[in-house]
Design an enzyme around this catalytic site. Structure first.
Site, PDB file in Angstrom:
ATOM      1  N   ASP A   3       7.088   1.759   6.211  1.00  0.00           N
ATOM      2  CA  ASP A   3       6.573   1.054   4.934  1.00  0.00           C
ATOM      3  C   ASP A   3       6.784   3.112   3.765  1.00  0.00           C
ATOM      4  O   ASP A   3       7.556   2.296   2.194  1.00  0.00           O
ATOM      5  CB  ASP A   3       5.439   1.032   5.230  1.00  0.00           C
ATOM      6  CG  ASP A   3       4.848  -0.271   5.279  1.00  0.00           C
ATOM      7  OD1 ASP A   3       5.950  -0.140   6.357  1.00  0.00           O
ATOM      8  OD2 ASP A   3       4.262  -1.240   5.149  1.00  0.00           O
ATOM      9  N   SER A  15       0.765  -1.366  -0.193  1.00  0.00           N
ATOM     10  CA  SER A  15       0.058   0.066   0.152  1.00  0.00           C
ATOM     11  C   SER A  15       0.867   1.091  -0.393  1.00  0.00           C
ATOM     12  O   SER A  15       0.410   2.158  -0.405  1.00  0.00           O
ATOM     13  CB  SER A  15      -0.727   0.274   1.297  1.00  0.00           C
ATOM     14  OG  SER A  15      -0.017   0.100   2.647  1.00  0.00           O
TER      15      SER A  15
HETATM   16  C1  MEV Z   1       4.997  -2.735   8.719  1.00  0.00           C
HETATM   17  O1  MEV Z   1       4.833  -2.971   7.570  1.00  0.00           O
HETATM   18  C2  MEV Z   1       4.531  -3.093  10.505  1.00  0.00           C
HETATM   19  C3  MEV Z   1       4.172  -3.007  11.446  1.00  0.00           C
HETATM   20  O2  MEV Z   1       5.210  -2.928  12.264  1.00  0.00           O
HETATM   21  C4  MEV Z   1       3.520  -1.616  11.610  1.00  0.00           C
HETATM   22  C5  MEV Z   1       3.827  -0.371  10.940  1.00  0.00           C
HETATM   23  O3  MEV Z   1       4.909   0.052  10.926  1.00  0.00           O
HETATM   24  O4  MEV Z   1       3.326   0.443  10.555  1.00  0.00           O
HETATM   25  C6  MEV Z   1       4.122  -3.847  12.425  1.00  0.00           C
END
Ligand code: MEV
Length: 332
Positions: A164, A121
């Site tokens: 992300d 996403s």
């Molecule tokens: C991110 O891909 C996974 C988590 O650490 C949530 C985040 O960092 O926003 C679980």
């Protein structure tokens, strides 16, 4: 103004520190060579159109709908993108670059499996914003693009850490802590296998389940999250010794299981990998399904593990870590 704007952005794996990163502890994150590609064009009228031919999606939002996405839900797969794109259009309007009388259409083609912990996403949001800024001939800095994409991540994931969108915008391998990045050069060559459990899950639900467990056992879960942070710091020194790194991955997986984000299939894949010689294996991303990362001993061992997991019906592929974050324009 161009006729068409083009951009692409990578997915990511978290080598260590998922979930604890939401609480301000460090995470080790690497962009990977799977990318989301976006083409942006102008619409004749107002609105935001999102087309994803591979997923059979064609969705149109009025500006009002995109802005109010928090309350309405038109399509879970595209609401966050529409919201992020709206943030960009608003920015372009405020800075006098675009009067927004004509909206934008974005066409998404992504190599990143969705709902699998690989940051699809965020990659789509970053690439969409990149493609629209290309359409308007604007060179926006990556910091701003990442920030705008983060608004969409809040819609998609509740209280995301920002790893992300940061990995998608900047690429490379980085230690991410409280929004600050420190890039690591020596890790580029790390050979890793990614195995997709094909168990779909929602990051938002998992992050909030961890939050609930944290509220119930603040002292205990707080210590576990803190230990995850320590594991990540030790991983930084473990890159010279793959045995140590593998062991640290295993410790991280055990801690993740203790906060409730593992899954039967994740455990099974980790077990198959380990019993066939892998140095370490763990879930990556939010868990509850999604993908597992595996550190093989060497190339020969990687082939053995790949064969065993394929025989069990899993999708498994080798990753190369990507130093390229958002790429704007043709050719990528
Ligand atoms: C991110 O891909 C996974 C988590 O650490 C949530 C985040 O960092 O926003 C679980």
């Amino acid at each position: 103004m161009k006729e068409i704007g083009i951009a692409s952005a990578p997915g990511k794996v978290i080598l260590g520190g998922e979930h604890s990163v939401v609480y301000g502890f460090p995470a080790l994150v690497a962009a990977i060579n799977l990318r989301a590609k976006v083409h942006a064009t102008l619409l004749p009228d107002e609105g935001i159109e999102i087309i994803a031919p591979d997923l059979g999606i064609r969705q149109i939002y009025t500006y009002d709908e995109a802005f109010n996405v928090k309350e309405i839900s038109i399509n879970h797969a595209t609401d966050n993108i529409a919201f992020a794109v709206y943030q960009l259009l608003e920015y372009l309007m405020k800075t006098g670059i675009h009067d927004t009388k004509r909206g934008v259409s974005i066409q998404v083609n992504s190599e990143i499996p969705i709902s699998s912990g690989l940051g699809s996403s965020a990659a789509v949001a970053v690439a969409s914003i990149g493609a629209i800024s290309d359409l308007f001939d604007q060179e926006l800095d990556k910091e701003l693009i990442s920030k705008l994409a983060f608004q969409g991540e809040i819609i998609a994931h509740g209280t995301p850490s920002g790893v992300d969108n940061t990995a998608a915008a900047f690429g490379g391998v980085m230690l991410f802590e409280k929004g600050n990045m420190q890039w690591l050069d020596q890790v580029q060559e790390l050979p890793i296998l990614i195995c997709n459990t094909k168990v779909p899950r929602e990051t938002k639900r998992l992050v909030s389940a961890v939050r609930e467990r944290y509220k119930r056992h603040e002292n205990l879960v707080g210590k576990i999250l803190d230990t995850m942070g320590q594991v990540v710091r030790e991983m930084m020194h473990g890159f010279d010794d793959k045995n140590i790194l593998g062991e640290l991955m295993e410790i991280n997986q055990g801690l993740l299981a203790s906060i409730g984000v593992s899954h039967e299939t994740i455990e099974k894949i980790c077990w198959i990998a380990k019993s066939n010689g892998a140095l370490g294996a763990k879930l990556t991303g939010a868990g509850g399904g999604g993908c597992v990362i595996i550190l093989p001993k060497d190339e020969e061992n990687a082939q053995v593990i790949k064969g065993k997991l394929e025989k069990e019906g899993y999708d498994i592929f080798s990753t190369s870590l990507s130093i390229k974050g958002l790429l704007i324009g043709n050719g990528e």
